[in-house]
Write an enzyme that holds these catalytic residues in place. Structure first.
Site, mmCIF file in Angstrom:
data_model
loop_
_atom_site.group_PDB
_atom_site.id
_atom_site.type_symbol
_atom_site.label_atom_id
_atom_site.label_comp_id
_atom_site.label_asym_id
_atom_site.label_seq_id
_atom_site.Cartn_x
_atom_site.Cartn_y
_atom_site.Cartn_z
ATOM 1 N N CYS A 276 0.816 -1.219 0.000
ATOM 2 C CA CYS A 276 0.000 0.000 0.000
ATOM 3 C C CYS A 276 0.852 1.274 0.000
ATOM 4 O O CYS A 276 0.590 2.183 -0.790
ATOM 5 C CB CYS A 276 -0.968 0.014 1.178
ATOM 6 S SG CYS A 276 -1.232 -1.570 1.946
ATOM 7 N N ARG A 305 6.494 -11.525 5.225
ATOM 8 C CA ARG A 305 5.880 -11.351 6.544
ATOM 9 C C ARG A 305 6.471 -12.357 7.505
ATOM 10 O O ARG A 305 6.753 -13.495 7.119
ATOM 11 C CB ARG A 305 4.364 -11.574 6.468
ATOM 12 C CG ARG A 305 3.676 -10.461 5.746
ATOM 13 C CD ARG A 305 2.166 -10.566 5.836
ATOM 14 N NE ARG A 305 1.600 -9.562 4.947
ATOM 15 C CZ ARG A 305 0.318 -9.434 4.674
ATOM 16 N NH1 ARG A 305 -0.550 -10.238 5.242
ATOM 17 N NH2 ARG A 305 -0.103 -8.502 3.862
ATOM 18 N N GLN A 323 1.324 -11.103 -3.713
ATOM 19 C CA GLN A 323 -0.086 -10.701 -3.705
ATOM 20 C C GLN A 323 -0.544 -10.297 -5.098
ATOM 21 O O GLN A 323 0.215 -9.693 -5.857
ATOM 22 C CB GLN A 323 -0.277 -9.475 -2.807
ATOM 23 C CG GLN A 323 -0.319 -9.775 -1.334
ATOM 24 C CD GLN A 323 -0.918 -8.611 -0.540
ATOM 25 O OE1 GLN A 323 -1.852 -7.938 -0.992
ATOM 26 N NE2 GLN A 323 -0.380 -8.380 0.639
ATOM 27 N N ASP A 325 -2.346 -7.818 -5.906
ATOM 28 C CA ASP A 325 -2.776 -6.660 -5.127
ATOM 29 C C ASP A 325 -3.257 -5.516 -6.019
ATOM 30 O O ASP A 325 -2.832 -5.399 -7.183
ATOM 31 C CB ASP A 325 -1.579 -6.176 -4.288
ATOM 32 C CG ASP A 325 -2.022 -5.365 -3.087
ATOM 33 O OD1 ASP A 325 -3.241 -5.246 -2.868
ATOM 34 O OD2 ASP A 325 -1.140 -4.856 -2.358
ATOM 35 N N HIS A 327 -4.722 -1.219 -5.307
ATOM 36 C CA HIS A 327 -5.285 -0.167 -4.469
ATOM 37 C C HIS A 327 -6.115 0.743 -5.355
ATOM 38 O O HIS A 327 -5.620 1.246 -6.370
ATOM 39 C CB HIS A 327 -4.173 0.573 -3.728
ATOM 40 C CG HIS A 327 -3.493 -0.334 -2.740
ATOM 41 N ND1 HIS A 327 -2.384 -1.073 -3.060
ATOM 42 C CD2 HIS A 327 -3.846 -0.677 -1.478
ATOM 43 C CE1 HIS A 327 -2.055 -1.817 -2.019
ATOM 44 N NE2 HIS A 327 -2.918 -1.608 -1.040
ATOM 45 N N LYS A 411 -14.320 -4.299 6.081
ATOM 46 C CA LYS A 411 -13.735 -5.118 5.006
ATOM 47 C C LYS A 411 -14.575 -6.359 4.721
ATOM 48 O O LYS A 411 -15.368 -6.796 5.559
ATOM 49 C CB LYS A 411 -12.317 -5.528 5.358
ATOM 50 C CG LYS A 411 -12.217 -6.422 6.574
ATOM 51 C CD LYS A 411 -10.812 -6.959 6.754
ATOM 52 C CE LYS A 411 -10.734 -7.754 8.059
ATOM 53 N NZ LYS A 411 -9.496 -8.440 8.268
ATOM 54 N N HIS A 457 -8.316 -1.504 -0.610
ATOM 55 C CA HIS A 457 -7.239 -2.483 -0.807
ATOM 56 C C HIS A 457 -7.944 -3.760 -1.246
ATOM 57 O O HIS A 457 -8.877 -4.194 -0.559
ATOM 58 C CB HIS A 457 -6.524 -2.838 0.503
ATOM 59 C CG HIS A 457 -5.992 -1.697 1.288
ATOM 60 N ND1 HIS A 457 -4.669 -1.502 1.496
ATOM 61 C CD2 HIS A 457 -6.623 -0.703 1.968
ATOM 62 C CE1 HIS A 457 -4.480 -0.459 2.273
ATOM 63 N NE2 HIS A 457 -5.660 0.055 2.576
HETATM 64 C C1 TSB Z 1 -5.052 -6.389 -0.199
HETATM 65 N N1 TSB Z 1 -2.816 -4.258 1.989
HETATM 66 C C2 TSB Z 1 -3.735 -5.319 1.700
HETATM 67 C C3 TSB Z 1 -3.821 -5.535 0.201
HETATM 68 O O1 TSB Z 1 -3.912 -4.306 -0.470
HETATM 69 C C4 TSB Z 1 -3.267 -6.597 2.415
HETATM 70 O O2 TSB Z 1 -2.070 -6.837 2.483
HETATM 71 N N2 TSB Z 1 -4.208 -7.364 2.905
HETATM 72 S S1 TSB Z 1 -3.940 -8.746 3.677
HETATM 73 O O3 TSB Z 1 -3.018 -8.556 4.737
HETATM 74 O O4 TSB Z 1 -5.217 -9.277 4.037
HETATM 75 O O5 TSB Z 1 -3.258 -9.740 2.679
HETATM 76 C C5 TSB Z 1 -3.862 -10.014 1.446
HETATM 77 C C6 TSB Z 1 -4.057 -11.498 1.240
HETATM 78 O O6 TSB Z 1 -2.810 -12.172 1.314
HETATM 79 C C7 TSB Z 1 -4.902 -12.201 2.296
HETATM 80 O O7 TSB Z 1 -6.260 -12.034 2.021
HETATM 81 C C8 TSB Z 1 -4.458 -13.635 2.152
HETATM 82 O O8 TSB Z 1 -5.205 -14.289 1.151
HETATM 83 C C9 TSB Z 1 -3.023 -13.529 1.683
HETATM 84 N N3 TSB Z 1 -2.039 -13.843 2.744
HETATM 85 C C10 TSB Z 1 -1.865 -13.195 3.906
HETATM 86 N N4 TSB Z 1 -0.870 -13.750 4.627
HETATM 87 C C11 TSB Z 1 -0.403 -14.792 3.890
HETATM 88 C C12 TSB Z 1 0.636 -15.760 4.080
HETATM 89 N N5 TSB Z 1 1.396 -15.755 5.170
HETATM 90 N N6 TSB Z 1 0.840 -16.687 3.118
HETATM 91 C C13 TSB Z 1 0.092 -16.686 1.995
HETATM 92 N N7 TSB Z 1 -0.877 -15.799 1.768
HETATM 93 C C14 TSB Z 1 -1.140 -14.854 2.688
HETATM 94 ZN ZN ZN Z 2 -3.035 -2.628 0.719
#
Ligand code: TSB
Ligand code: ZN
Length: 585
Positions: A276, A305, A323, A325, A327, A411, A457
Site C-alpha cells: 500500500c 511477513r 499478492q 494486489d 489499491h 472489510k 485495498h
Molecule cells: C489487499 N494491503 C492489503 C492488500 O492491499 C493486504 O495486504 N491485505 S492482507 O493482509 O489481508 O493480505 C492479502 C491477502 O494475502 C490475504 O487475504 C491472504 O489471502 C493472503 N495472505 C496473507 N498472509 C499470507 C501468508 N502468510 N501466506 C500466503 N498468503 C497470505
Molecule cells: Zn493494501
C-alpha cells in the site's frame, strides 16, 4: 467433516478422552507433566512436557493401547472442588498447573477430576466412567511452544479424536485419509509443483517449473481481467525505508509481522509486508482531478511477513508471498460502485475456477466501542450501509462479524477451508479512510476544492501462493487443460514404426502453443498410458498405424475410458478453443 467442538456430547467425550490419554501417557512416562488439553473442531489435543523424550509414531500406538486397557478397567471419573490453597498444595510439584492456578480469577471455582490413579486440574464436565470412551484414535503429534511463544520450552502436542460409534470413527479416519491425499503439500511434491529447502528457509517455497506454469496462467488470467476493468499495473521494489512504514503506520502497528530492519549505508530498510505505501506514492506522483477517479493501481507484488515457524504451511501460509494486489483510489460517493465491481470480479473468478465452497465475511465496526476505530462516524455509517447494500443487490450470502473491522475501515473477506487445518482467507477487499490522509493524498473535486480519496485495498486471489494451494486441493491435482503444466502427452504405440509420426504431431502442437510431451521410452504401451494417467495429464495421445496412415489423432481425456479419433486440425481447434475459453471439463 463434523465439528466436534460444536457437538455437546462429542465435545464432552473428547475432553474426557484427552484425560484418558494423559493418564496413559503418565503410566508410560512417569516424568510427564501436562499443560492444557482442549477440545478442538477435529477432536482434542494435549500439550505435554515429556522431559528428554521425543515421541515417535510407535509411541502413539503404545499410548493408544494403554488407553484401551484403561478404558476396559472402567474407572469412574470423580469431580472434586478445591480451594486455591488446596489446589496449590495438590499440584505443588507441577509448574504448569501452578501457573494455571495462579492465572485463575479469584471467583473461579477450581475443580479437579480423578479416574483411578490419575488426577487432573479441570473445569469439566466429563463422562461418568472411562468405559464410555471406546472409539478413539490418536491422530498425530507435533511440537508446540508453551503458551505458543517461541521463547518458551517446546512441548509435545498429541492430537486425538473420540466418537460414540465405531462407524463414526471409521468414517472420520477415512475422511482424514482422503484429506491427506488432497493436501496440496503432498500433491505439490508428487507433481513437482513446488519445493522447500532449509537453506532457503522456512516458509520460503521455491516454485518448480510445473508450479510456475500454473502460476503464470493465474497471472495472465487476472491481469487480463484487471486490464479490462481499467487497472494500471506497476512494478515497485519489495523493500522500503523504515520511514515509509512509519508514514503508513505499519512500523507502529504491524511490526511484529515484519522482518527486522536492515541498514544499507545510512538508510534503514525493511522487506515490505504490504504494498500500500508504495502505491500511495505512485498515486501522489501526479495531481488528480475528480474526473480521473477511480484510479486503480495493480501489482503482482512480493511481500515478506514474519509468520511463526510452526504456522508456515506449504504454499498456504508463507513468509515470502506474491499478492495479486491493487489499491483503488475513489471519491467517497464511488465506494459502492467500485466495491460492487470488486465483488463481481471475485464471483466471476470463483466461477471460472469452479470454486463453490466459500463464505463471505463482512467485518464491521462495533458500534458500542467506537473508540477503537478511525473517527469519522458519518463515513463509517455510510460505507457500511453501502457494503451491505451491494452484497444484498448482488444476492451474495454473507455473515457479519461485528467488531472485526480494521481500525481504518470495514472489510470483506472470503473464507475457505483447506484439506487440512483451519479456515483461511483468500480474497479480501478492505476500505481505508486513513492511509490516504497519512500520505496526504488529494484530488480536486468538481467545485475546485481539494479532497481526500478513499482507498480500497483488494486482492482477488489473495496471494498466488495461497490461491494455488487451494486450487491444488480443490482440483485434487487434476487441473483443467488451460492450467495443466503438461496439456498433452503423446505416446507412439511402437517407436520403430510410429515415432516419426509422433514427432510430427509433437512439433505441430508445439507450434500451436500447446504444452506437450512425447513419451518415447522403451516401455510397454499400457505402462506409459498408466503413467500418463498417474500424472493427471488432460490429453493422452496414442499414435499407431491407423493414425499414421490416416493422418489422424487418437486421444483419451483424463478420467474417461473412451478413445476418440479426430483429424489433426480438428483436434488442434478443439484444444485451442478449450484453452482459450478456460473450459473446465
Ligand atoms: C489487499 N494491503 C492489503 C492488500 O492491499 C493486504 O495486504 N491485505 S492482507 O493482509 O489481508 O493480505 C492479502 C491477502 O494475502 C490475504 O487475504 C491472504 O489471502 C493472503 N495472505 C496473507 N498472509 C499470507 C501468508 N502468510 N501466506 C500466503 N498468503 C497470505
Ligand atoms: Zn493494501
Amino acid at each position: 467433516m463434523i465439528n466436534i467442538k460444536e457437538n455437546e456430547k462429542l465435545s464432552m467425550m473428547n475432553h474426557s478422552c484427552a484425560h484418558l490419554m494423559a493418564q496413559a501417557v503418565k503410566h508410560l512416562y512417569p516424568q510427564a507433566k501436562f499443560w492444557v488439553g482442549p477440545v478442538i473442531e477435529e477432536g482434542f489435543y494435549y500439550d505435554i512436557d515429556l522431559g528428554d523424550v521425543t515421541l515417535t509414531l510407535e509411541d502413539l500406538e503404545k499410548i493408544e493401547k494403554e488407553m484401551k486397557k484403561l478404558s476396559k478397567d472402567g474407572k469412574r471419573i470423580i469431580r472434586r472442588e478445591l480451594s486455591r490453597d488446596e489446589a496449590l498444595e495438590m499440584f505443588k510439584d507441577d509448574e504448569y498447573k501452578i501457573d494455571l492456578i495462579n492465572h485463575m480469577d479469584d471467583d473461579t471455582v477450581i475443580s479437579c477430576y480423578t479416574q483411578g490413579d490419575f488426577t487432573d486440574l479441570c473445569r469439566g464436565p466429563h463422562v461418568e466412567t472411562v468405559k464410555e470412551l471406546k472409539y478413539f484414535k490418536l491422530i498425530k503429534f507435533s511440537g508446540a511452544y508453551w503458551k505458543g511463544d517461541a521463547k518458551n520450552k517446546m512441548l509435545q502436542r498429541i492430537y486425538g479424536v473420540c466418537f460414540d460409534t465405531e462407524e463414526d470413527l471409521n468414517n472420520y479416519i477415512q475422511e482424514i485419509e482422503e484429506a491427506k491425499q488432497r493436501d496440496h503439500r503432498k500433491i505439490g511434491k508428487d507433481q513437482e509443483l513446488f519445493m522447500t529447502h532449509e537453506l532457503v528457509g522456512a516458509g520460503m517455497p521455491l516454485w518448480l517449473p510445473n508450479g510456475a506454469l500454473i502460476r503464470k496462467q493465474l497471472e495472465n488470467y487476472i491481469y487480463e481481467k484487471e486490464q479490462q476493468m481499467g487497472y494500471q499495473h506497476v512494478y515497485t521494489p519489495c523493500v522500503g525505508t523504515v520511514n515509509l512504514y512509519k508514514t503508513s503506520g505499519h512500523w507502529d502497528h504491524y511490526q511484529e509481522n515484519m522482518f527486522p530492519m536492515m541498514k544499507v549505508d545510512d538508510e534503514e530498510f525493511v522487506l515490505r509486508p504490504m504494498n500500500c505505501p508504495h502505491h500511495m506514492l505512485v498515486y501522489k506522483n501526479k495531481l488528480h482531478s475528480y474526473r480521473d477517479l477511480p484510479i486503480r493501481i495493480g501489482e503482482f507484488a512480493t511481500d515478506f511477513r514474519y509468520e511463526a515457524s510452526g504456522a508456515v504451511k506449504g504454499l498456504e501460509r508463507v513468509r515470502c508471498m506474491c499478492q495479486n494486489d491493487a489499491h483503488l483510489f475513489v471519491m467517497p460517493e464511488q465506494i459502492g460502485e467500485e466495491f460492487k465491481k470488486v465483488v463481481s470480479l471475485i464471483l466471476d473468478t470463483y466461477k471460472d475456477f469452479g470454486i463453490k465452497d466459500y463464505k463471505f465475511r463482512l467485518s464491521l465496526r462495533d458500534p458500542l466501542d467506537k473508540e477503537k476505530y478511525f473517527d469519522d462516524d458519518e463515513m463509517w455509517n455510510a460505507a457500511e450501509a453501502k457494503l451491505r447494500e451491494v452484497l444484498d443487490d448482488l444476492g451474495v450470502e454473507y455473515f457479519e462479524a461485528i467488531g472485526e473491522a480494521a481500525f481504518y475501515g470495514p472489510k470483506l473477506d472470503v473464507e475457505v477451508k483447506p484439506a487440512v487445518g483451519p479456515e483461511v482467507t483468500l480474497s479480501t477487499c478492505q476500505l481505508d479512510f486513513l492511509l490516504p490522509r497519512r500520505f496526504d493524498l488529494s484530488y480536486i473535486d468538481s467545485k475546485g476544492e481539494k479532497k481526500t480519496p478513499v482507498v480500497l485495498h483488494r486482492a482477488i486471489f489473495g496471494t498466488f501462493d495461497r490461491f494455488t494451494a487451494f486450487l491444488i486441493e480443490e482440483t485434487k491435482g487434476v487441473f483443467p487443460t488451460w492450467l495443466a503444466p503438461v496439456q498433452v502427452n503423446i505416446i507412439p504405440v511402437n517407436n520403430e514404426y510410429h515415432l516419426e509420426y509422433a514427432n510430427e504431431i509433437y512439433n505441430l502442437l508445439k507450434e500451436n502453443g500447446i504444452r506437450v510431451e512425447l513419451d518415447s521410452r522403451e516401455e510397454k504401451l499400457g505402462y506409459r498410458m498408466r503413467d500418463s494417467v498417474m500424472r493427471k495429464i488432460p490429453y493422452t495421445l496414442i499414435l499407431g498405424d491407423k493414425e499414421k496412415d490416416n493422418k489422424t489423432i487418437s486421444y483419451r481425456v483424463y478420467g474417461k475410458e473412451e478413445t476418440i479419433t479426430l483429424k489433426q486440425e480438428e483436434f488442434i481447434n478443439k484444444l485451442q478453443e478449450e484453452i482459450k475459453n478456460r473450459t473446465r471439463v
